[in-house]
Design a protein around this motif. Sequence first.
Motif, mmCIF file in Angstrom:
data_model
loop_
_atom_site.group_PDB
_atom_site.id
_atom_site.type_symbol
_atom_site.label_atom_id
_atom_site.label_comp_id
_atom_site.label_asym_id
_atom_site.label_seq_id
_atom_site.Cartn_x
_atom_site.Cartn_y
_atom_site.Cartn_z
ATOM 1 N N THR A 1 -8.017 -8.454 6.427
ATOM 2 C CA THR A 1 -6.737 -8.118 7.063
ATOM 3 C C THR A 1 -6.678 -6.635 7.379
ATOM 4 O O THR A 1 -6.242 -6.231 8.473
ATOM 5 N N MET A 2 -7.116 -5.806 6.442
ATOM 6 C CA MET A 2 -7.117 -4.364 6.682
ATOM 7 C C MET A 2 -8.028 -3.990 7.846
ATOM 8 O O MET A 2 -7.695 -3.138 8.674
ATOM 9 N N ARG A 3 -9.152 -4.653 7.917
ATOM 10 C CA ARG A 3 -10.106 -4.360 8.994
ATOM 11 C C ARG A 3 -9.531 -4.761 10.347
ATOM 12 O O ARG A 3 -9.624 -4.011 11.330
ATOM 13 N N LYS A 4 -8.950 -5.953 10.408
ATOM 14 C CA LYS A 4 -8.404 -6.438 11.687
ATOM 15 C C LYS A 4 -7.249 -5.577 12.184
ATOM 16 O O LYS A 4 -7.091 -5.364 13.390
ATOM 17 N N LEU B 1 2.223 -5.804 4.429
ATOM 18 C CA LEU B 1 2.049 -4.358 4.434
ATOM 19 C C LEU B 1 1.604 -3.837 5.798
ATOM 20 O O LEU B 1 2.060 -2.781 6.249
ATOM 21 N N THR B 2 0.708 -4.572 6.435
ATOM 22 C CA THR B 2 0.146 -4.067 7.684
ATOM 23 C C THR B 2 0.995 -4.395 8.901
ATOM 24 O O THR B 2 1.112 -3.571 9.816
ATOM 25 N N ARG B 3 1.627 -5.557 8.929
ATOM 26 C CA ARG B 3 2.329 -5.991 10.137
ATOM 27 C C ARG B 3 3.834 -5.692 10.098
ATOM 28 O O ARG B 3 4.439 -5.434 11.133
ATOM 29 N N GLN B 4 4.431 -5.732 8.924
ATOM 30 C CA GLN B 4 5.868 -5.463 8.818
ATOM 31 C C GLN B 4 6.150 -4.046 8.311
ATOM 32 O O GLN B 4 6.886 -3.294 8.934
ATOM 33 N N ASP B 5 5.542 -3.672 7.181
ATOM 34 C CA ASP B 5 5.780 -2.338 6.625
ATOM 35 C C ASP B 5 5.026 -1.253 7.392
ATOM 36 O O ASP B 5 5.417 -0.093 7.339
ATOM 37 N N ARG B 6 3.942 -1.657 8.056
ATOM 38 C CA ARG B 6 3.144 -0.743 8.882
ATOM 39 C C ARG B 6 2.750 0.507 8.087
ATOM 40 O O ARG B 6 3.008 1.647 8.483
#
Length: 406
Positions: free
Chosen positions: A117-120, A93-98
């Motif tokens: 992961t969300m924090r980083k 979600l964070t790195r690909q879907d952004r």
Amino acid sequence: MSLDRRAFLGGTAAMTGAAMLPSFASAAETIKLGSILDTSGIFDAYGKPMDMAMRLAVDEVNASGGLLGKQVEVSGYDTQSDMALYSQYAQQLTRQDRVDVVHGGILSASREAIRQTMRKTKTLYFYNVLYEGGVCDRNIFINGVTPAQQVEALVPYAMKKAGKKVYVLAADYNYGQITARWIQKFVADNGGETVGLDFFPLDVSDFGSTIAKIQTAAPDLVIAPLVGGAHLSFFRQWAAAGMKDRIPLASTTLGVGNEQLVLTPEEGNGIMVAYNYSQQLDTPANAAFKASWLAAFGDNSNIHETAVSTYQGVKTWAKAVEMAGSLDRDSIIDALETGISIEGPGGKVTVDPKTHHAVLDVHLMEFEDQRMKVIETLPQRQPIDTQSVCDLAASPNDNTQYEIQI
């Protein structure tokens, strides 16, 4: 909130067709909301209605014109009740879907798998489930009740009805152990005595010897923060032993996932609980919410506490985006930290700037014919347990789940 429930509510929730698949669109075209939930597997009695509530809230936001002139699009992943998939999908979600924000997690372990992961990646995160308290992280906002919010209300109410000698039965893990300590504290604070305390692994389903121990201890009241499908057996065995009408019961967990629908009225009637939501709340906001749910899904039977917390979490985020006038994470956090409020199905929801937890109305209720009858509403209960250890205004870089000492 660690739960071990199989299909005791299977078939009560219908999924929208795309709920288990991610969708993709240009960030320039839409605002992207990420979701990670157990919409299949052993936790789906929670995850399916939470997914439905999230999508209903997004649909309502979009129908009113969206946010910042854009429509909100959901990228949703089903973890299939497999804890390892939480980390995988959080990365995706964070790195690909952004995505711009993530709402998700049911168990405390799943929250912690997502949170770092969300924090980083500096992706704003909402956790919308009741839990044991103590998370202190400026990047997360938590919308479920904590033990002190409900236990401080439930214990004196139950003791006033039943008496001062209390026996506690709790699930043997973090939530149950911490909640049991809060129960003991508030029993003592209200002039009572804890005459017994037993903990049970989540797979225990035979409570015959425990019921015999309780009979010997002769308490006035039993309070049971028991968790999961196996523990549901206690309430059936208690009634079968003829104890329900002799010693009253209260619980901090029963009914969160509509477990009262599994018990017969004879097994459940009179059990005392305290939560943020009941379908029986007679308010314009709840009436509107139930009408929208019925129109979208055709059946209101699967609405429960964690579904409503999810709906309220999305609406709180949406209001903060409008207030910030931006998708910038820090601007949205600043807006949330003004202490913004929404009027949700469960009542007024206010962000506590100090802890990023919700200040919530808590409703004292009793089961009646498989419904949660509202006895009294206690407005705007503070998350005093987490407030005792967390102050993000003073320590904005904190990143701890504290074990609250009671």
